[in-house]
Scaffold this motif. Structure first.
Motif, PDB file in Angstrom:
ATOM      1  N   MET A  31      60.035 -13.610 -22.370  1.00 41.89           N
ATOM      2  CA  MET A  31      58.690 -14.032 -22.003  1.00 41.89           C
ATOM      3  C   MET A  31      58.588 -14.185 -20.492  1.00 41.89           C
ATOM      4  N   ALA A  32      57.774 -13.360 -19.885  1.00 39.01           N
ATOM      5  CA  ALA A  32      57.472 -13.484 -18.460  1.00 39.01           C
ATOM      6  C   ALA A  32      56.034 -13.984 -18.334  1.00 39.01           C
ATOM      7  N   ILE A  33      55.813 -15.181 -18.834  1.00 37.14           N
ATOM      8  CA  ILE A  33      54.460 -15.744 -18.889  1.00 37.14           C
ATOM      9  C   ILE A  33      54.049 -16.277 -17.528  1.00 37.14           C
ATOM     10  N   THR A  34      52.818 -15.935 -17.143  1.00 37.84           N
ATOM     11  CA  THR A  34      52.205 -16.506 -15.948  1.00 37.84           C
ATOM     12  C   THR A  34      50.802 -16.976 -16.319  1.00 37.84           C
ATOM     13  N   PHE A  35      50.297 -17.869 -15.520  1.00 39.20           N
ATOM     14  CA  PHE A  35      48.944 -18.392 -15.712  1.00 39.20           C
ATOM     15  C   PHE A  35      48.175 -18.020 -14.463  1.00 39.20           C
ATOM     16  N   ARG A  36      47.197 -17.166 -14.626  1.00 37.33           N
ATOM     17  CA  ARG A  36      46.493 -16.572 -13.488  1.00 37.33           C
ATOM     18  C   ARG A  36      45.054 -17.045 -13.399  1.00 37.33           C
ATOM     19  N   ALA A  37      44.566 -17.041 -12.179  1.00 29.64           N
ATOM     20  CA  ALA A  37      43.165 -17.391 -11.952  1.00 29.64           C
ATOM     21  C   ALA A  37      42.260 -16.417 -12.691  1.00 29.64           C
ATOM     22  N   LEU A  38      41.198 -16.940 -13.248  1.00 29.74           N
ATOM     23  CA  LEU A  38      40.239 -16.083 -13.933  1.00 29.74           C
ATOM     24  C   LEU A  38      39.715 -15.013 -12.990  1.00 29.74           C
ATOM     25  N   THR A  39      39.481 -15.391 -11.740  1.00 24.73           N
ATOM     26  CA  THR A  39      38.883 -14.456 -10.784  1.00 24.73           C
ATOM     27  C   THR A  39      39.840 -13.347 -10.352  1.00 24.73           C
ATOM     28  N   ASP A  40      41.088 -13.377 -10.837  1.00 19.28           N
ATOM     29  CA  ASP A  40      41.994 -12.245 -10.627  1.00 19.28           C
ATOM     30  C   ASP A  40      41.669 -11.101 -11.582  1.00 19.28           C
ATOM     31  N   HIS A  41      40.723 -11.326 -12.466  1.00 16.86           N
ATOM     32  CA  HIS A  41      40.365 -10.375 -13.512  1.00 16.86           C
ATOM     33  C   HIS A  41      38.914  -9.941 -13.354  1.00 16.86           C
ATOM     34  N   GLU A  42      38.558  -8.917 -14.084  1.00 19.78           N
ATOM     35  CA  GLU A  42      37.189  -8.413 -14.062  1.00 19.78           C
ATOM     36  C   GLU A  42      36.315  -9.211 -15.025  1.00 19.78           C
ATOM     37  N   PRO A  43      35.005  -9.296 -14.716  1.00 19.73           N
ATOM     38  CA  PRO A  43      34.088  -9.909 -15.689  1.00 19.73           C
ATOM     39  C   PRO A  43      34.241  -9.221 -17.043  1.00 19.73           C
ATOM     40  N   GLY A  44      34.094 -10.007 -18.082  1.00 17.62           N
ATOM     41  CA  GLY A  44      34.264  -9.500 -19.438  1.00 17.62           C
ATOM     42  C   GLY A  44      35.602  -9.888 -20.045  1.00 17.62           C
ATOM     43  N   ILE A  45      36.521 -10.392 -19.226  1.00 17.50           N
ATOM     44  CA  ILE A  45      37.859 -10.742 -19.713  1.00 17.50           C
ATOM     45  C   ILE A  45      37.813 -11.854 -20.756  1.00 17.50           C
ATOM     46  N   ILE A  46      36.941 -12.832 -20.572  1.00 22.32           N
ATOM     47  CA  ILE A  46      36.844 -13.925 -21.545  1.00 22.32           C
ATOM     48  C   ILE A  46      36.393 -13.379 -22.892  1.00 22.32           C
ATOM     49  N   VAL A  47      35.346 -12.580 -22.887  1.00 25.42           N
ATOM     50  CA  VAL A  47      34.821 -12.010 -24.126  1.00 25.42           C
ATOM     51  C   VAL A  47      35.877 -11.128 -24.788  1.00 25.42           C
ATOM     52  N   ARG A  48      36.548 -10.321 -24.012  1.00 26.88           N
ATOM     53  CA  ARG A  48      37.554  -9.414 -24.566  1.00 26.88           C
ATOM     54  C   ARG A  48      38.701 -10.188 -25.216  1.00 26.88           C
ATOM     55  N   LEU A  49      39.229 -11.182 -24.520  1.00 22.62           N
ATOM     56  CA  LEU A  49      40.361 -11.933 -25.053  1.00 22.62           C
ATOM     57  C   LEU A  49      39.975 -12.772 -26.277  1.00 22.62           C
ATOM     58  N   LEU A  50      38.828 -13.432 -26.232  1.00 27.02           N
ATOM     59  CA  LEU A  50      38.425 -14.253 -27.370  1.00 27.02           C
ATOM     60  C   LEU A  50      38.013 -13.396 -28.566  1.00 27.02           C
ATOM     61  N   SER A  51      37.404 -12.255 -28.317  1.00 27.60           N
ATOM     62  CA  SER A  51      37.063 -11.345 -29.421  1.00 27.60           C
ATOM     63  C   SER A  51      38.323 -10.902 -30.149  1.00 27.60           C
ATOM     64  N   ASP A  52      39.356 -10.599 -29.390  1.00 31.80           N
ATOM     65  CA  ASP A  52      40.627 -10.201 -29.987  1.00 31.80           C
ATOM     66  C   ASP A  52      41.278 -11.379 -30.711  1.00 31.80           C
ATOM     67  N   ALA A  53      41.261 -12.546 -30.085  1.00 32.50           N
ATOM     68  CA  ALA A  53      41.899 -13.726 -30.676  1.00 32.50           C
ATOM     69  C   ALA A  53      41.292 -14.099 -32.028  1.00 32.50           C
ATOM     70  N   TYR A  54      40.000 -13.871 -32.190  1.00 28.10           N
ATOM     71  CA  TYR A  54      39.317 -14.248 -33.424  1.00 28.10           C
ATOM     72  C   TYR A  54      38.959 -13.045 -34.290  1.00 28.10           C
ATOM     73  N   ALA A  55      39.575 -11.898 -34.029  1.00 27.40           N
ATOM     74  CA  ALA A  55      39.263 -10.672 -34.771  1.00 27.40           C
ATOM     75  C   ALA A  55      39.641 -10.768 -36.247  1.00 27.40           C
ATOM     76  N   PHE A  56      40.501 -11.716 -36.613  1.00 26.58           N
ATOM     77  CA  PHE A  56      40.898 -11.871 -38.011  1.00 26.58           C
ATOM     78  C   PHE A  56      39.717 -12.218 -38.911  1.00 26.58           C
ATOM     79  N   ASP A  57      38.629 -12.724 -38.328  1.00 29.90           N
ATOM     80  CA  ASP A  57      37.427 -13.031 -39.100  1.00 29.90           C
ATOM     81  C   ASP A  57      36.212 -12.739 -38.215  1.00 29.90           C
ATOM     82  N   PRO A  58      35.543 -11.613 -38.453  1.00 24.71           N
ATOM     83  CA  PRO A  58      34.418 -11.210 -37.586  1.00 24.71           C
ATOM     84  C   PRO A  58      33.270 -12.211 -37.525  1.00 24.71           C
ATOM     85  N   ARG A  59      33.257 -13.160 -38.438  1.00 22.86           N
ATOM     86  CA  ARG A  59      32.195 -14.171 -38.394  1.00 22.86           C
ATOM     87  C   ARG A  59      32.308 -15.035 -37.147  1.00 22.86           C
ATOM     88  N   TYR A  60      33.530 -15.211 -36.603  1.00 21.53           N
ATOM     89  CA  TYR A  60      33.679 -15.985 -35.368  1.00 21.53           C
ATOM     90  C   TYR A  60      32.958 -15.291 -34.215  1.00 21.53           C
TER      91      TYR A  60
END
Length: 164
Positions: A1-30
């Motif tokens: 595990m080479a885990i790091t915690f990075r600033a949100l602004t190091d990423h492009e807009p849409g990263i929150i939606v992309r990551l949470l959509s994947d995290a909750y993909a087990f039930d599309p109702r989320y």
């Protein structure tokens, strides 16, 4: 595990939606229920980068973003509420969610919060276990009477920072 915690602004807009959509993909109702809120969070944080980098981070394994967590500090010093928190599906069950939570808790504690609160639902048993293993205590169970929402109960957890 080479885990790091990075600033949100190091990423492009849409990263929150992309990551949470994947995290909750087990039930599309989320996605149906919370997708607009995820987009609102993404829009807000990228419009306010100072707030984003103070109240949100992306967890990465190497260069790959695998999770995101954010919190609301507006009730400091009394409390901070953890908002959206998720790890992508392919990394669930490997301890990454716990590492992400512990990093968020350390950052929130450094703000001087007396309590940290989080809400999950009755269907997210792994999240319940993770919060409890980090010291959170279930404070309240709220029946959900919203007919548009598939969740039966909302579970409120509290971590009393002064006692830990």
């Amino acid at each position: 595990m080479a885990i790091t915690f990075r600033a949100l602004t190091d990423h492009e807009p849409g990263i929150i939606v992309r990551l949470l959509s994947d995290a909750y993909a087990f039930d599309p109702r989320y996605q149906e229920l919370h997708g607009a809120s995820w987009q609102d969070s993404d829009d807000f944080f990228f419009a306010h980068p100072q707030i984003a980098d103070a109240c949100c981070f992306v967890t990465a394994d190497g260069d790959e973003p695998i999770g995101v967590v954010m919190w609301d500090p507006r009730q400091l010093p009394e409390s901070v509420e953890i908002g959206h928190n998720g790890i992508v599906a392919t990394r669930k069950g490997s301890g990454y969610g716990r590492l992400q939570l512990l990093e968020a808790l350390a950052r929130i504690r450094s703000l001087g919060a007396r309590r940290i609160v989080v809400t999950t639902d009755d269907g997210l048993v792994p999240a319940q276990r993770m919060y409890e293993s980090a010291g959170f205590v279930r404070a309240r169970v709220r029946r959900n009477d919203d007919p548009a929402d598939f969740v039966d109960e909302h579970l409120d957890y509290v971590l009393d920072v002064a006692q830990r």
